[in-house]
Design a protein around this motif. Sequence first.
Motif, mmCIF file in Angstrom:
data_model
loop_
_atom_site.group_PDB
_atom_site.id
_atom_site.type_symbol
_atom_site.label_atom_id
_atom_site.label_comp_id
_atom_site.label_asym_id
_atom_site.label_seq_id
_atom_site.Cartn_x
_atom_site.Cartn_y
_atom_site.Cartn_z
ATOM 1 N N GLY A 179 0.780 -1.232 0.000
ATOM 2 C CA GLY A 179 0.000 0.000 0.000
ATOM 3 C C GLY A 179 0.807 1.275 0.000
ATOM 4 O O GLY A 179 0.250 2.362 -0.094
ATOM 5 N N ALA A 180 2.127 1.179 0.116
ATOM 6 C CA ALA A 180 2.981 2.365 0.161
ATOM 7 C C ALA A 180 3.212 2.907 -1.248
ATOM 8 O O ALA A 180 3.446 2.145 -2.182
ATOM 9 C CB ALA A 180 4.317 2.031 0.818
ATOM 10 N N VAL A 181 3.114 4.227 -1.377
ATOM 11 C CA VAL A 181 3.304 4.886 -2.668
ATOM 12 C C VAL A 181 4.164 6.136 -2.493
ATOM 13 O O VAL A 181 4.174 6.751 -1.437
ATOM 14 C CB VAL A 181 1.962 5.291 -3.332
ATOM 15 C CG1 VAL A 181 1.104 4.076 -3.622
ATOM 16 C CG2 VAL A 181 1.200 6.288 -2.471
ATOM 17 N N ILE A 182 4.875 6.494 -3.566
ATOM 18 C CA ILE A 182 5.619 7.748 -3.578
ATOM 19 C C ILE A 182 4.613 8.884 -3.698
ATOM 20 O O ILE A 182 3.715 8.845 -4.530
ATOM 21 C CB ILE A 182 6.618 7.803 -4.753
ATOM 22 C CG1 ILE A 182 7.686 6.713 -4.610
ATOM 23 C CG2 ILE A 182 7.269 9.176 -4.861
ATOM 24 C CD1 ILE A 182 8.705 6.947 -3.524
ATOM 25 N N ALA A 183 4.746 9.872 -2.857
ATOM 26 C CA ALA A 183 3.856 11.032 -2.851
ATOM 27 C C ALA A 183 4.694 12.238 -2.409
ATOM 28 O O ALA A 183 5.918 12.231 -2.597
ATOM 29 C CB ALA A 183 2.681 10.788 -1.912
ATOM 30 N N THR A 184 4.057 13.223 -1.838
ATOM 31 C CA THR A 184 4.787 14.364 -1.288
ATOM 32 C C THR A 184 4.279 14.661 0.121
ATOM 33 O O THR A 184 3.155 14.318 0.483
ATOM 34 C CB THR A 184 4.630 15.639 -2.144
ATOM 35 O OG1 THR A 184 3.251 15.979 -2.202
ATOM 36 C CG2 THR A 184 5.198 15.459 -3.527
ATOM 37 N N ALA A 185 5.136 15.288 0.883
ATOM 38 C CA ALA A 185 4.792 15.827 2.201
ATOM 39 C C ALA A 185 5.640 17.074 2.377
ATOM 40 O O ALA A 185 6.854 17.037 2.177
ATOM 41 C CB ALA A 185 5.084 14.818 3.309
ATOM 42 N N PHE A 186 4.996 18.169 2.671
ATOM 43 C CA PHE A 186 5.698 19.434 2.857
ATOM 44 C C PHE A 186 6.461 19.852 1.594
ATOM 45 O O PHE A 186 7.489 20.504 1.665
ATOM 46 C CB PHE A 186 6.646 19.372 4.063
ATOM 47 C CG PHE A 186 6.016 18.768 5.285
ATOM 48 C CD1 PHE A 186 5.012 19.435 5.965
ATOM 49 C CD2 PHE A 186 6.400 17.521 5.744
ATOM 50 C CE1 PHE A 186 4.410 18.873 7.081
ATOM 51 C CE2 PHE A 186 5.813 16.946 6.861
ATOM 52 C CZ PHE A 186 4.818 17.625 7.536
ATOM 53 N N GLY A 187 5.972 19.417 0.432
ATOM 54 C CA GLY A 187 6.572 19.786 -0.836
ATOM 55 C C GLY A 187 7.764 18.954 -1.262
ATOM 56 O O GLY A 187 8.374 19.214 -2.299
ATOM 57 N N ASP A 188 8.128 17.953 -0.492
ATOM 58 C CA ASP A 188 9.273 17.095 -0.808
ATOM 59 C C ASP A 188 8.805 15.650 -0.986
ATOM 60 O O ASP A 188 7.715 15.284 -0.540
ATOM 61 C CB ASP A 188 10.305 17.159 0.319
ATOM 62 C CG ASP A 188 11.006 18.503 0.397
ATOM 63 O OD1 ASP A 188 11.549 18.934 -0.642
ATOM 64 O OD2 ASP A 188 11.030 19.111 1.482
ATOM 65 N N PRO A 189 9.636 14.803 -1.631
ATOM 66 C CA PRO A 189 9.257 13.402 -1.803
ATOM 67 C C PRO A 189 8.979 12.726 -0.461
ATOM 68 O O PRO A 189 9.645 13.004 0.542
ATOM 69 C CB PRO A 189 10.479 12.776 -2.476
ATOM 70 C CG PRO A 189 11.176 13.915 -3.140
ATOM 71 C CD PRO A 189 10.931 15.103 -2.248
ATOM 72 N N ALA A 190 7.996 11.867 -0.466
ATOM 73 C CA ALA A 190 7.611 11.126 0.728
ATOM 74 C C ALA A 190 7.035 9.785 0.297
ATOM 75 O O ALA A 190 6.780 9.556 -0.878
ATOM 76 C CB ALA A 190 6.566 11.912 1.520
ATOM 77 N N VAL A 191 6.843 8.927 1.258
ATOM 78 C CA VAL A 191 6.132 7.674 1.041
ATOM 79 C C VAL A 191 4.940 7.696 1.986
ATOM 80 O O VAL A 191 5.082 7.964 3.178
ATOM 81 C CB VAL A 191 7.030 6.449 1.298
ATOM 82 C CG1 VAL A 191 6.227 5.166 1.215
ATOM 83 C CG2 VAL A 191 8.189 6.425 0.317
ATOM 84 N N ARG A 192 3.767 7.445 1.419
ATOM 85 C CA ARG A 192 2.516 7.435 2.175
ATOM 86 C C ARG A 192 1.797 6.108 1.962
ATOM 87 O O ARG A 192 2.087 5.388 1.012
ATOM 88 C CB ARG A 192 1.589 8.549 1.685
ATOM 89 C CG ARG A 192 2.050 9.948 1.967
ATOM 90 C CD ARG A 192 1.045 10.947 1.372
ATOM 91 N NE ARG A 192 1.327 12.301 1.718
ATOM 92 C CZ ARG A 192 0.835 12.943 2.785
ATOM 93 N NH1 ARG A 192 0.020 12.319 3.596
ATOM 94 N NH2 ARG A 192 1.155 14.191 3.023
#
Length: 113
Positions: free
Chosen positions: A19-32
């Motif tokens: 279920g983990a995907v590359i996304a953004t958090a605070f404008g930087d790359p993240a995994v959600r």
Amino acid sequence: MGDPVNLQDALAFAVTLDGAVIATAFGDPAVRLGEDGPVVVFTRDRPAGTQISLKLSESRDFAISFQGVHPTGHGYGGHGWVTVILEEFEHGRDLLPAFIEESYECALQRKRE
């Protein structure tokens, strides 16, 4: 002693978790967990080095005992988040996958709430 890990390797490992995907958090790359789900890890590229932040409910104190690992700023550190400066964390290949898995479990728990 292990080797440092790079950001691409850390993110590649994180997205192997269900279920983990590359996304953004605070404008930087993240995994959600899903596009808008809880954050598993978030990253920042700063002059001091590439940083990856994770929530560690069980191993926070152990993690911050290493060079290159400190409580995350802006109040997150008080809630179990730690930031790892990848270039300074010599045990990255040995320990970072376990830290990512723990942060993933924290995100799963939050998603269930």
